[in-house]
Enzyme design. Structure first.
Site, short mmCIF file in Angstrom:
data_model
loop_
_atom_site.label_atom_id
_atom_site.label_comp_id
_atom_site.label_asym_id
_atom_site.label_seq_id
_atom_site.Cartn_x
_atom_site.Cartn_y
_atom_site.Cartn_z
N SER A 114 0.83 -1.22 0.00
CA SER A 114 0.00 0.00 0.00
C SER A 114 0.85 1.25 0.00
CB SER A 114 -0.87 0.04 1.26
OG SER A 114 -1.75 -1.03 1.29
N HIS A 135 -2.31 -3.50 -6.65
CA HIS A 135 -2.81 -3.07 -5.34
C HIS A 135 -4.30 -3.35 -5.25
CE1 HIS A 135 -3.56 0.26 -2.18
NE2 HIS A 135 -3.09 -0.82 -1.58
N GLU A 147 -5.33 -1.27 -8.47
CA GLU A 147 -4.41 -0.28 -9.05
C GLU A 147 -3.22 -1.05 -9.63
OE1 GLU A 147 -5.35 3.56 -6.21
OE2 GLU A 147 -3.96 2.06 -5.45
N ASN A 185 -5.47 6.06 -1.91
CA ASN A 185 -5.00 6.48 -0.59
C ASN A 185 -4.53 7.93 -0.60
OD1 ASN A 185 -5.67 4.24 0.85
ND2 ASN A 185 -3.71 3.21 0.51
#
Ligand SMILES: NC(=O)c1ccc[n+]([C@@H]2O[C@H](COP(=O)([O-])OP(=O)(O)OC[C@H]3O[C@@H](n4cnc5c(N)ncnc54)[C@H](O)[C@@H]3O)[C@@H](O)[C@H]2O)c1
Length: 480
Positions: A114, A135, A147, A185
């Protein structure tokens, strides 16, 4: 297919790959970890059978394609291995070295990290050209987004090929640049930041979540979501992104969340975060108020005017009123534009209520507003009676620049535009990532298109001016 790490993510990814028809080898370091992984997969499959998504036979088929092992040699035949072990560079690097010693030279190695840069991890490989980020989001069998993070060493075909594979796994792949936080994120930060900022200013936490859910259209409020994720984890993600983008104030940390972490109030897992686990927060909606008499509508509030007409209220369209305003028995309500209610009242002394944004005024279950003068009980009652006559709740929040919902939506848009300007992904990719990786009801850039770029820039400019905080300055990606 190989998956390394049978924890929350690895088990989920292994299940997804097996459900897509691959034979999957799942590797972990001990029998207990493998048992845990098997338990996660069994529970997930049982849930899917119970909900009628899979038959018992299909679940058995998926299980039959999974092998659990502690021996890295069992991965030798894999053409793709996804790494989902602890988030530590050294542990990952040593695993990649061992993987490269058993895998074929053209096998692809993907990390589910992450927060660690993919190009940084790639330096530990003999063949960095075969290394990418894939991801997934938690829980991997449910969340659609993946991702796909490629680096300069990769052949140009690798990203599209993996995106294609992810589509065959039923996922929504988005090609993302190798930047801290990738898309979700990074772009999601203001959702939490604005919630904690409002909390720090003393707004009622139940009111914050209610406004963002019922008027903002988000599935969960930022505070209950952070309680669910765990403040330690959410704050650490915010910290790693803030650190990685030193100087970019859009990623500033929030003292109200830091205080929770320091107090050990980490959220549901400790029984208490912002809220006490198991207690249902009650938003402070206005008590019943009399229905309004005459309503005068200026241009630009069509959804509310139509709702008022449908509710049988007396509605007049009045071109003399400023666009974005209405009068309830002579009390002017103006749609927020990034200023505070007091600021709007100074510019137009008839305005007594600032209406906060709703993603869709027709379906919003509550109207959110602030008063130019908190003691104006006539304005309070008129606004409450109006909202209630439309079948909606009325929520009055303390006055602050941009209100709460508009401020959160424009800052999400600003973060998305920043990501666009930094070429983290294209506009469709950013929007798809926020919908499928963060459960947002609409992409932030699609929302900008809905309300108009000029209005978003105006709101941000007002916010920056009134707060004196460059956190709110409109970013280059908004086309200015
Ligand atoms: N949890 C999330 O929400 C989430 C979401 C996306 C990505 N990630 C990333 O996924 C990765 C795993 O996260 P998680 O939440 O599943 O962690 P976890 O702690 O649930 O599981 C990690 C597993 O890896 C195993 N492991 C550790 N070192 C190992 C090694 N050298 N070889 C084999 N197995 C090893 C552990 O025994 C454990 O079973 C991390 O990189 C994390 O950043 C997590």
């Amino acid at each position: 297919m190989g998956v390394v790490g049978a924890g929350a993510m690895g088990a989920g990814i292994a299940e997804v790959a097996a459900a897509a028809g691959h034979r999957v080898v799942l590797l972990d370091v001990g029998a207990a970890a493998l048992d845990r992984g098997r338990g996660i997969i069994d529970a997930s499959l049982a849930g899917r059978v119970k909900r009628g998504i899979l038959t018992g036979e299909q679940a058995d088929d998926i299980r039959s394609r999974l092998t659990f092992t502690q021996d890295i040699g069992d991965l030798a035949a894999c053409v793709l291995v996804v790494e989902a072990i602890i988030e530590q560079t050294a542990a990952k690097a040593s695993l990649f070295a061992r993987l490269e010693s058993v895998l074929a030279p053209d096998a692809v190695i993907a990390s589910n990290t992450s927060s660690l840069p993919i190009s940084g991890l790639a330096t530990s490989l003999q063949r960095p050209e075969r290394f990418v980020g894939l991801h997934f989001f938690n829980p991997a069998p449910v969340m659609k987004l993946v991702e796909v993070v490629t680096i300069r060493d990769n052949p140009a075909t690798l990203g599209p090929m993996l995106a294609d594979l992810m589509r065959r796994w039923g996922k929504v792949p988005v090609l993302a640049a190798d930047v801290p936080g990738f898309i979700v994120n990074r772009v999601a930060r203001p959702f939490y930041a604005e919630g904690f900022l409002a909390l720090g200013e003393g707004l009622d936490p139940a009111a914050i979540d209610h406004a963002l859910k019922v008027a903002g259209g988000f599935r969960m409020g930022p505070l209950e979501l952070a309680d669910l994720i765990g403040h330690d984890i959410n704050y650490a993600v915010a910290g790693s992104i803030h650190g990685a983008y030193a100087g970019k104030t859009r990623f500033r940390l929030q003292p109200a969340q830091q205080a929770l972490v320091e107090a050990g109030r980490l959220g549901r897992k400790t029984g208490r975060g912002v809220f006490v686990a198991g207690e249902k927060p009650v938003p402070p909606l206005e008590p019943p108020a009399p229905a309004p008499g005459r309503l005068h509508f200026g241009a630009g509030l069509d959804a509310l005017r139509d709702a008022a007409t449908a509710a049988g209220l007396s509605v007049v369209t009045d071109p003399r009123l400023p666009a974005g305003s209405l009068e309830i028995d002579g009390i002017r309500v103006s749609l927020g534009d990034g200023r505070s209610a007091a600021g709007m009242g100074r510019a137009d002394d008839r305005t007594r209520v600032m209406l906060d944004m709703a993603r869709d005024f027709a379906t919003a279950g509550t109207l959110v507003a602030s008063l130019t003068n908190p003691d104006d009980t006539a304005a309070r009652t008129a606004f409450a009676g109006f909202a209630q006559a439309l079948g909606k709740g009325a929520l009055l929040l303390p006055d602050r620049p941009g209100g709460l919902v508009l401020r959160t939506l424009v800052q999400l848009a600003n973060a998305a535009a920043d990501a666009l300007a930094d070429r983290v992904a294209d506009a469709n990719g950013i929007d798809a990532a926020m919908v499928h990786g963060a459960n947002h009801p609409q992409g932030p850039l699609a929302w900008v298109a809905q309300v108009g770029t000029a209005r978003v820039i105006q709101a941000l400019t007002h916010l920056a001016a009134e707060t004196g905080d460059d956190l709110y300055l409109p970013g280059a990606g908004l086309g200015i």
